[in-house]
Design a protein around this motif. Structure first.
Motif, mmCIF file in Angstrom:
data_model
loop_
_atom_site.group_PDB
_atom_site.id
_atom_site.type_symbol
_atom_site.label_atom_id
_atom_site.label_comp_id
_atom_site.label_asym_id
_atom_site.label_seq_id
_atom_site.Cartn_x
_atom_site.Cartn_y
_atom_site.Cartn_z
ATOM 1 N N ASP A 183 5.731 12.815 1.470
ATOM 2 C CA ASP A 183 6.250 11.936 0.412
ATOM 3 C C ASP A 183 6.517 10.507 0.893
ATOM 4 O OD1 ASP A 183 8.374 12.570 2.004
ATOM 5 O OD2 ASP A 183 9.722 13.136 0.378
ATOM 6 N N THR A 184 6.371 10.262 2.207
ATOM 7 C CA THR A 184 6.579 8.906 2.725
ATOM 8 C C THR A 184 5.287 8.285 3.270
ATOM 9 O OG1 THR A 184 7.159 9.659 4.967
ATOM 10 C CG2 THR A 184 8.956 9.480 3.354
ATOM 11 N N VAL A 185 4.187 9.009 3.131
ATOM 12 C CA VAL A 185 2.909 8.548 3.686
ATOM 13 C C VAL A 185 2.524 7.163 3.177
ATOM 14 C CG1 VAL A 185 0.405 8.933 3.535
ATOM 15 C CG2 VAL A 185 1.911 10.787 4.254
ATOM 16 N N ASN A 186 2.684 6.955 1.864
ATOM 17 C CA ASN A 186 2.250 5.687 1.272
ATOM 18 C C ASN A 186 3.029 4.478 1.797
ATOM 19 O OD1 ASN A 186 0.223 6.839 -0.241
ATOM 20 N ND2 ASN A 186 1.479 7.082 -2.074
ATOM 21 N N GLU A 187 4.197 4.723 2.389
ATOM 22 C CA GLU A 187 4.980 3.621 2.959
ATOM 23 C C GLU A 187 4.284 3.029 4.190
ATOM 24 O OE1 GLU A 187 8.947 4.894 3.794
ATOM 25 O OE2 GLU A 187 9.218 5.828 1.820
ATOM 26 N N TYR A 188 3.491 3.866 4.862
ATOM 27 C CA TYR A 188 2.792 3.426 6.069
ATOM 28 C C TYR A 188 1.340 3.014 5.796
ATOM 29 C CZ TYR A 188 6.693 5.610 8.564
ATOM 30 O OH TYR A 188 7.944 5.940 9.032
ATOM 31 N N ALA A 189 0.882 3.235 4.573
ATOM 32 C CA ALA A 189 -0.505 2.915 4.224
ATOM 33 C C ALA A 189 -0.748 1.413 4.337
ATOM 34 C CB ALA A 189 -0.815 3.397 2.810
ATOM 35 N N ARG A 190 -1.945 1.045 4.786
ATOM 36 C CA ARG A 190 -2.310 -0.364 4.938
ATOM 37 C C ARG A 190 -3.647 -0.630 4.251
ATOM 38 N NH1 ARG A 190 -0.436 -3.210 9.303
ATOM 39 N NH2 ARG A 190 -1.653 -4.886 8.345
ATOM 40 N N PRO A 191 -3.666 -0.668 2.921
ATOM 41 C CA PRO A 191 -4.922 -0.948 2.206
ATOM 42 C C PRO A 191 -5.560 -2.268 2.610
ATOM 43 C CG PRO A 191 -3.225 -0.181 0.686
ATOM 44 C CD PRO A 191 -2.552 -0.433 1.994
ATOM 45 N N ASP A 192 -4.746 -3.199 3.110
ATOM 46 C CA ASP A 192 -5.284 -4.498 3.534
ATOM 47 C C ASP A 192 -6.175 -4.370 4.767
ATOM 48 O OD1 ASP A 192 -2.572 -3.922 4.720
ATOM 49 O OD2 ASP A 192 -3.113 -5.627 5.980
ATOM 50 N N ARG A 193 -6.111 -3.227 5.452
ATOM 51 C CA ARG A 193 -6.952 -3.002 6.630
ATOM 52 C C ARG A 193 -8.209 -2.207 6.303
ATOM 53 N NH1 ARG A 193 -3.246 -2.197 11.976
ATOM 54 N NH2 ARG A 193 -5.340 -2.345 12.845
ATOM 55 N N THR A 194 -8.424 -1.930 5.024
ATOM 56 C CA THR A 194 -9.643 -1.250 4.583
ATOM 57 C C THR A 194 -10.667 -2.304 4.154
ATOM 58 O OG1 THR A 194 -8.925 -1.067 2.281
ATOM 59 C CG2 THR A 194 -8.279 0.719 3.778
ATOM 60 N N PRO A 195 -11.943 -1.932 4.055
ATOM 61 C CA PRO A 195 -12.976 -2.929 3.710
ATOM 62 C C PRO A 195 -12.729 -3.674 2.405
ATOM 63 C CG PRO A 195 -14.008 -0.959 4.583
ATOM 64 C CD PRO A 195 -12.544 -0.645 4.438
ATOM 65 N N SER A 196 -12.316 -2.961 1.335
ATOM 66 C CA SER A 196 -12.158 -3.619 0.027
ATOM 67 C C SER A 196 -10.729 -3.619 -0.502
ATOM 68 C CB SER A 196 -13.063 -2.940 -1.013
ATOM 69 O OG SER A 196 -12.522 -1.682 -1.392
ATOM 70 N N GLY A 197 -9.877 -2.716 -0.003
ATOM 71 C CA GLY A 197 -8.527 -2.576 -0.528
ATOM 72 C C GLY A 197 -8.434 -1.661 -1.726
ATOM 73 N N LEU A 198 -9.585 -1.139 -2.194
ATOM 74 C CA LEU A 198 -9.641 -0.243 -3.357
ATOM 75 C C LEU A 198 -10.219 1.102 -2.925
ATOM 76 C CD1 LEU A 198 -11.137 -2.828 -5.884
ATOM 77 C CD2 LEU A 198 -8.736 -2.118 -5.719
ATOM 78 N N TRP A 199 -9.466 2.184 -3.144
ATOM 79 C CA TRP A 199 -9.883 3.489 -2.627
ATOM 80 C C TRP A 199 -11.234 3.947 -3.173
ATOM 81 C CZ3 TRP A 199 -10.874 7.465 -5.935
ATOM 82 C CH2 TRP A 199 -10.290 7.428 -7.212
ATOM 83 N N PHE A 200 -11.496 3.700 -4.465
ATOM 84 C CA PHE A 200 -12.748 4.181 -5.049
ATOM 85 C C PHE A 200 -13.946 3.373 -4.551
ATOM 86 C CE2 PHE A 200 -10.549 1.347 -7.978
ATOM 87 C CZ PHE A 200 -11.504 0.376 -8.263
ATOM 88 N N LEU A 201 -13.736 2.073 -4.327
ATOM 89 C CA LEU A 201 -14.824 1.241 -3.823
ATOM 90 C C LEU A 201 -15.119 1.563 -2.366
ATOM 91 C CD1 LEU A 201 -16.811 -0.956 -4.541
ATOM 92 C CD2 LEU A 201 -15.079 -2.671 -3.946
#
Length: 354
Positions: free
Chosen positions: A168-186
């Motif tokens: 339940d705290t996983v999303n607190e550590y997530a870093r979408p800014d470090r992914t290629p697009s920042g969008l999970w589906f893309l």
């Protein structure tokens, strides 16, 4: 499912599951940093991998492809096909360089071998293997896949039941800014494109060498299932350690070490073997595109490209993954779109195109 289909499936997996995948770096950059949404991204990507893997092997069988050139020219025509062909060859070689870099990192972090020597060992092994005939190459690619599956399942199961970070705290550590697009589906779609692009040449050649149409299709489909399961397993292990994985060049190795040093050694050995697999799997189509296998020209290109690739690998493993993979993924999506259009046309026409 006959033995030949399993052979294709394991070889397909062997080509795709290389340095970035086995170390966890690919899954981390494309999926895990989306937090719990990473599972949705993997499911989307997995469905696409299943479809395009099946279609690529079928297409290769239909047109008896000797390299990726014939399928690409058939789908896109001579002018557009030529542009895609050159881009494709460039990125195939880029993936080979990444495998050499990954081998240097794996040898260094696992066994203390100097980076330059670990990379050199991998380059030499790949060169020696590419001097063998095609059937032996395919067999070599499939051997290590079952061992990788076993080790990944052990790591994933341990971390799922002993998480360092509560779910339940996983999303607190997530870093979408470090992914290629920042969008999970893309990112999921882009990774599927990367997977197809990495394996497309080899899938086409394996399809052409299959005994029949159904075996080619089943092998591609089964390979897609194995790859999707491995993606889910590795992501589960990384999710359980979201607080530290972004600081690690080889995340899965650290997860294995936390369980038991012996498991780390086992994973390190398997990791080096799958890096070798992908290196062979992308270099062979690259060489075959511009030369007849086992001719003087073939050996000359092999040796020259191996030497250049060795020196290019010193750019760095993580840096190369971040640069090459997203761009290659876009190219793979274009090829996947071509396969999807031909499949749709085939469904609506009495004349079978694939």
């Amino acid at each position: 499912m006959n033995r030949e289909a399993w052979k294709i499936a394991f070889a397909y997996t062997g080509v795709v599951v290389g340095a970035g995948f086995s170390t966890g770096q690919e899954i981390l950059q494309f999926f895990t940093n989306h937090g719990l949404y990473s599972y949705l991204g993997i499911l989307l990507s997995g469905l696409m991998v299943l479809f395009i893997g099946r279609q690529a092997t079928k297409f290769g069988y239909r047109i008896q492809a000797e390299s990726h050139k014939a399928p690409i020219f058939t789908m896109f025509g001579k002018v557009s096909g030529t542009i895609i062909d050159y881009l494709f060859v460039f990125f195939l070689y880029g993936i080979a360089v990444i495998m050499f870099a990954g081998a240097g990192s794996a040898f260094n972090e696992s066994f203390g071998v100097p980076y330059w020597l670990g990379t050199l060992i991998m380059v030499v092994l790949v060169v020696i293997t590419l001097m063998l005939d095609f059937d032996k190459i395919v067999s070599a690619l499939g051997v290590v896949t079952p061992f990788l599956i076993a080790v990944v399942i052990i790591i994933a199961m341990f971390n799922i039941f002993n998480p360092q970070v509560p779910l339940d705290t996983v999303n607190e550590y997530a870093r979408p800014d470090r992914t290629p697009s920042g969008l999970w589906f893309l990112d999921g779609a882009m990774y599927a494109g990367f997977t197809l692009a990495t394996a497309f040449s080899f899938l086409s050649i394996m399809g052409a060498n299959s005994s029949n149409h159904n075996t080619a299709a089943r092998g591609g489909l089964l390979g897609g299932v194995i790859i999707t399961i491995l993606m889910l397993m590795i992501n589960a292990g990384l999710i359980s350690n979201m607080d530290v994985v972004n600081e690690l060049a080889l995340p899965t190795l650290v997860l294995a070490q936390n369980i038991h040093p012996a498991l780390q050694v086992a994973l390190a050995l398997v990791m080096l073997l799958v890096i070798y697999n992908t290196g062979v799997g992308v270099m062979y189509p690259f060489l075959k595109r511009y030369s007849e296998p086992y001719t003087k020209k073939y050996y000359t290109i092999l040796l020259v490209s191996a030497v250049i690739g060795y020196f290019l690998s010193f750019v760095g493993f993580v840096e190369l993954v971040g640069i090459v993979y997203p761009a290659f993924g876009v190219l793979g999506l274009l090829i996947g779109l071509g396969l999807a259009i031909r499949w749709f046309m085939n469904r609506r026409s009495k004349k079978k195109l694939i």
